[in-house]
Design a protein around this motif. Structure first.
Motif, PDB file in Angstrom:
ATOM      1  N   LYS A 192       0.842  -1.195   0.000  1.00  0.00           N
ATOM      2  CA  LYS A 192       0.000   0.000   0.000  1.00  0.00           C
ATOM      3  C   LYS A 192       0.879   1.248   0.000  1.00  0.00           C
ATOM      4  N   LYS A 193       0.541   2.196  -0.873  1.00  0.00           N
ATOM      5  CA  LYS A 193       1.343   3.414  -0.974  1.00  0.00           C
ATOM      6  C   LYS A 193       1.442   4.146   0.349  1.00  0.00           C
ATOM      7  N   SER A 194       0.323   4.193   1.090  1.00  0.00           N
ATOM      8  CA  SER A 194       0.324   4.916   2.368  1.00  0.00           C
ATOM      9  C   SER A 194       1.271   4.274   3.372  1.00  0.00           C
ATOM     10  N   TRP A 195       1.342   2.930   3.371  1.00  0.00           N
ATOM     11  CA  TRP A 195       2.259   2.248   4.283  1.00  0.00           C
ATOM     12  C   TRP A 195       3.705   2.580   3.953  1.00  0.00           C
ATOM     13  N   ILE A 196       4.011   2.627   2.666  1.00  0.00           N
ATOM     14  CA  ILE A 196       5.378   2.924   2.246  1.00  0.00           C
ATOM     15  C   ILE A 196       5.709   4.381   2.554  1.00  0.00           C
ATOM     16  N   GLN A 197       4.810   5.281   2.193  1.00  0.00           N
ATOM     17  CA  GLN A 197       5.051   6.714   2.410  1.00  0.00           C
ATOM     18  C   GLN A 197       5.184   7.052   3.891  1.00  0.00           C
ATOM     19  N   GLU A 198       4.373   6.383   4.713  1.00  0.00           N
ATOM     20  CA  GLU A 198       4.384   6.658   6.151  1.00  0.00           C
ATOM     21  C   GLU A 198       5.285   5.706   6.929  1.00  0.00           C
ATOM     22  N   ARG A 199       6.011   4.859   6.158  1.00  0.00           N
ATOM     23  CA  ARG A 199       6.992   3.928   6.739  1.00  0.00           C
ATOM     24  C   ARG A 199       6.360   3.006   7.782  1.00  0.00           C
ATOM     25  N   GLN A 200       5.183   2.512   7.451  1.00  0.00           N
ATOM     26  CA  GLN A 200       4.476   1.592   8.351  1.00  0.00           C
ATOM     27  C   GLN A 200       4.873   0.150   7.997  1.00  0.00           C
ATOM     28  N   PHE A 201       6.100  -0.184   8.300  1.00  0.00           N
ATOM     29  CA  PHE A 201       6.639  -1.472   7.877  1.00  0.00           C
ATOM     30  C   PHE A 201       6.095  -2.639   8.698  1.00  0.00           C
ATOM     31  N   GLU A 202       5.670  -2.370   9.915  1.00  0.00           N
ATOM     32  CA  GLU A 202       5.051  -3.429  10.723  1.00  0.00           C
ATOM     33  C   GLU A 202       3.705  -3.832  10.123  1.00  0.00           C
ATOM     34  N   GLU A 203       2.959  -2.839   9.610  1.00  0.00           N
ATOM     35  CA  GLU A 203       1.695  -3.142   8.943  1.00  0.00           C
ATOM     36  C   GLU A 203       1.944  -3.997   7.706  1.00  0.00           C
ATOM     37  N   LEU A 204       2.996  -3.659   6.970  1.00  0.00           N
ATOM     38  CA  LEU A 204       3.355  -4.417   5.774  1.00  0.00           C
ATOM     39  C   LEU A 204       3.730  -5.851   6.140  1.00  0.00           C
ATOM     40  N   GLU A 205       4.530  -5.991   7.181  1.00  0.00           N
ATOM     41  CA  GLU A 205       4.928  -7.323   7.629  1.00  0.00           C
ATOM     42  C   GLU A 205       3.705  -8.160   7.989  1.00  0.00           C
ATOM     43  N   HIS A 206       2.773  -7.549   8.688  1.00  0.00           N
ATOM     44  CA  HIS A 206       1.546  -8.256   9.082  1.00  0.00           C
ATOM     45  C   HIS A 206       0.757  -8.690   7.851  1.00  0.00           C
ATOM     46  N   LYS A 207       0.654  -7.801   6.857  1.00  0.00           N
ATOM     47  CA  LYS A 207      -0.120  -8.107   5.654  1.00  0.00           C
ATOM     48  C   LYS A 207       0.517  -9.247   4.866  1.00  0.00           C
ATOM     49  N   ILE A 208       1.826  -9.241   4.774  1.00  0.00           N
ATOM     50  CA  ILE A 208       2.519 -10.304   4.046  1.00  0.00           C
ATOM     51  C   ILE A 208       2.366 -11.630   4.768  1.00  0.00           C
ATOM     52  N   ARG A 209       2.508 -11.607   6.095  1.00  0.00           N
ATOM     53  CA  ARG A 209       2.349 -12.831   6.875  1.00  0.00           C
ATOM     54  C   ARG A 209       0.933 -13.385   6.720  1.00  0.00           C
ATOM     55  N   GLU A 210      -0.022 -12.494   6.692  1.00  0.00           N
ATOM     56  CA  GLU A 210      -1.424 -12.894   6.508  1.00  0.00           C
ATOM     57  C   GLU A 210      -1.630 -13.543   5.140  1.00  0.00           C
TER      58      GLU A 210
END
Length: 221
Positions: A192-210
């Motif tokens: 998600k662009k917002s995750w990358i722009q806001e550096r929400q890497f924990e959210e990204l990790e959770h989404k990938i694990r899911e």
């Protein structure tokens, strides 16, 4: 090369998903790669899109060395020159959005795994004749799972990886894996662009694990 073709293909099949990513900021690229690894990813594709790509990839390849059994490939490769340059920069495998006989011949000569983009039975046939073991069904959102089901009937020995439009949902992933793919490539639907722009890497990790959990459930159902 750190990894053999057999090891890379096996890792693709075991994980079931390859993140496809590009960014001009090396710090962001490193965080995305690390988040992906922590989530369970073992094969990652950085794409050659933009003048920054080579410089970022060089640094990313060095960074990837700190993670055990992390395989890093380069995508969006059209020419032998690009393939050679990125292999020298540390790429473990080559992915193209098209079927290129010259890239195939070059990679075969280097004993490097190459994954050609194919959208017709003729392209798959030609790729197989040049030794392709894994084919990137591209663009996946145009071809659809029905294409995979149809061509697998005549190419049972080819492993298919759709990229483009694959979504990290059980409904979408089930259609692809039920059609017979061995793994999926996922880019904008995952990052998600917002995750990358806001550096929400924990959210990204959770989404990938899911997403990996969904794939594992589908494969073992």
């Amino acid at each position: 090369m750190r990894f053999t073709k057999e090891v890379i293909i096996s890792s693709m099949e075991q994980t079931g998903m390859i993140p496809v990513f590009n960014h001009a900021d090396i710090d962001i690229a490193k965080h995305v790669l690390e988040a992906s690894y922590k989530a369970g990813i073992r094969v990652f594709e950085f794409t050659n899109r933009g003048a920054h790509s080579l410089d970022v990839f060089r640094e990313l390849a060095k960074f990837a060395g700190k993670f055990d059994r992390l395989i890093l490939g380069i995508g969006t490769i059209f020419s032998v020159e690009e393939a050679r340059t990125f292999l020298d920069a540390g790429a473990d495998f080559i992915v193209s959005p098209v079927f290129s006989p010259s890239v195939a011949a070059f990679c075969n000569g280097k004993d490097v795994l190459w994954v050609p983009g194919c959208g017709t039975a003729t392209e798959i046939h030609n790729a197989r004749e040049l030794g392709a073991e894994v084919v990137k069904a591209f663009p996946g959102n145009v071809l659809g799972p029905g294409f995979i089901s149809a061509v697998r009937a005549v190419f049972p020995d080819i492993k298919f990886m759709p990229t483009g439009g694959v979504e990290p949902t059980e409904e979408n992933l089930s259609k692809w894996f039920d059609a017979g793919v061995v793994c999926v490539g996922m880019g904008s639907q995952l990052f998600k662009k917002s995750w990358i722009q806001e550096r929400q890497f924990e959210e990204l990790e959770h989404k990938i694990r899911e997403a990996l959990g969904i794939i594992n459930h589908i494969k073992n159902a």
